[in-house]
Design an enzyme around this catalytic site. Structure first.
Site, PDB file in Angstrom:
ATOM      1  CD  GLU A 110      -3.233   0.859   0.377  1.00  8.98           C
ATOM      2  OE1 GLU A 110      -2.380   1.436  -0.525  1.00  8.98           O
ATOM      3  OE2 GLU A 110      -4.155   1.202   0.843  1.00  8.98           O
ATOM      4  CG  ASP A 111      -1.097   4.665  -1.614  1.00 14.79           C
ATOM      5  OD1 ASP A 111      -1.687   4.089  -0.564  1.00 14.79           O
ATOM      6  OD2 ASP A 111      -1.872   5.345  -2.334  1.00 14.79           O
ATOM      7  CG  ASP A 114      -6.037   8.459   6.479  1.00 16.03           C
ATOM      8  OD1 ASP A 114      -5.536   8.849   7.506  1.00 16.03           O
ATOM      9  OD2 ASP A 114      -6.694   8.879   5.769  1.00 16.03           O
ATOM     10  CG  PHE A 163      -4.119  15.360   1.190  1.00 17.06           C
ATOM     11  CD1 PHE A 163      -5.028  14.392   1.463  1.00 17.06           C
ATOM     12  CD2 PHE A 163      -3.460  15.542  -0.112  1.00 17.06           C
ATOM     13  CE1 PHE A 163      -5.330  13.337   0.377  1.00 17.06           C
ATOM     14  CE2 PHE A 163      -3.915  14.539  -1.111  1.00 17.06           C
ATOM     15  CZ  PHE A 163      -5.052  13.570  -0.820  1.00 17.06           C
ATOM     16  NE  ARG A 176      -2.729   8.121  -9.364  1.00 22.44           N
ATOM     17  CZ  ARG A 176      -3.233   7.724  -8.120  1.00 22.44           C
ATOM     18  NH1 ARG A 176      -2.745   7.467  -7.223  1.00 22.44           N
ATOM     19  NH2 ARG A 176      -4.828   7.705  -8.263  1.00 22.44           N
TER      20      ARG A 176
END
Ligand code: IMP
Ligand code: MG
Length: 189
Positions: A110-111, A114, A163, A176
């Site tokens: 996963e990036d 959260d 963010f 990205r």
């Protein structure tokens, strides 16, 4: 409103961290896979890296290049109901695995973690197929935001509640391709 991106983690820091994690994964899996460089029979046990599209792409391909073991790629795509920034906890699988993972060693890539709802859902989905093992690897972790009890086995960087974009992470499908991770802010002037 003008977008401003401040570097949080540089390309060099990411590169070093990717190497470090690849080293840990290699150490953890080389015995498990029974890897012997002199013989690589077909059907030999592979390490399956499952990339969560699209954010996990950069991390997975860079990491995979640093792991000298037999590795296979799988891709999953998901959508969360509601806005991404307000994770609802309901995750829909838009694209599932091509190959069976039963009795295989799997790492979910996963990036960012959260609230944890996405990974929690995906973990349960994959565990239902009875892999030999399932671990989670995330580049970034916003630990203070967690709503469900899930943690990664391999974590790049724990970050504050900003963010962030870049190195796979987007804002409205943009940024990205930045080679670093930056904090996205909106300025009025
Ligand atoms: P979770 O289900 O709340 O853990 O959400 C994880 C997903 O939300 C990630 O896979 C990202 O797609 C997205 N996300 C969470 N935080 C950020 C961020 O700071 N930048 C970009 N995407 C984010
Ligand atoms: Mg994502």
């Amino acid at each position: 409103m003008r977008e401003v991106i401040r570097t949080l983690i540089s390309a060099k820091e990411i590169e070093l961290k990717v190497k470090e994690i690849a080293g840990l994964i290699t150490r953890d899996y080389e015995k498990l896979l029974g890897f012997n460089e002199s013989e690589q029979p077909d059907g030999m046990t592979k390490l399956i890296l499952v990339c969560i599209l699209k954010g996990g792409v950069m991390f997975m391909v860079d990491l995979a290049r640093q792991i000298p073991l037999p590795v296979a790629f799988e891709f999953m795509d998901i959508s969360s109901y509601g806005m991404n920034s307000v994770s609802s906890g309901i995750v829909k699988i838009e694209r599932d695995l091509d190959a069976a993972i039963t009795d295989q060693h799997v790492i979910l890539m996963e990036d960012i973690i959260d609230t944890g709802h996405t990974l929690n859902h995906l973990k349960n989905h994959l565990m239902a197929q009875h892999p030999a093992s399932l671990k989670i690897c995330a580049l970034l972790d916003k630990q203070t935001r967690r709503e469900v009890d899930i943690n990664a086995d391999y974590i790049g960087f724990v970050i504050p509640d900003y963010f962030v974009v870049g190195y796979g992470l987007d804002y409205a499908q943009r940024h990205r391709n930045l080679p670093y991770v930056g904090i996205l802010e909106f300025k009025e002037d």
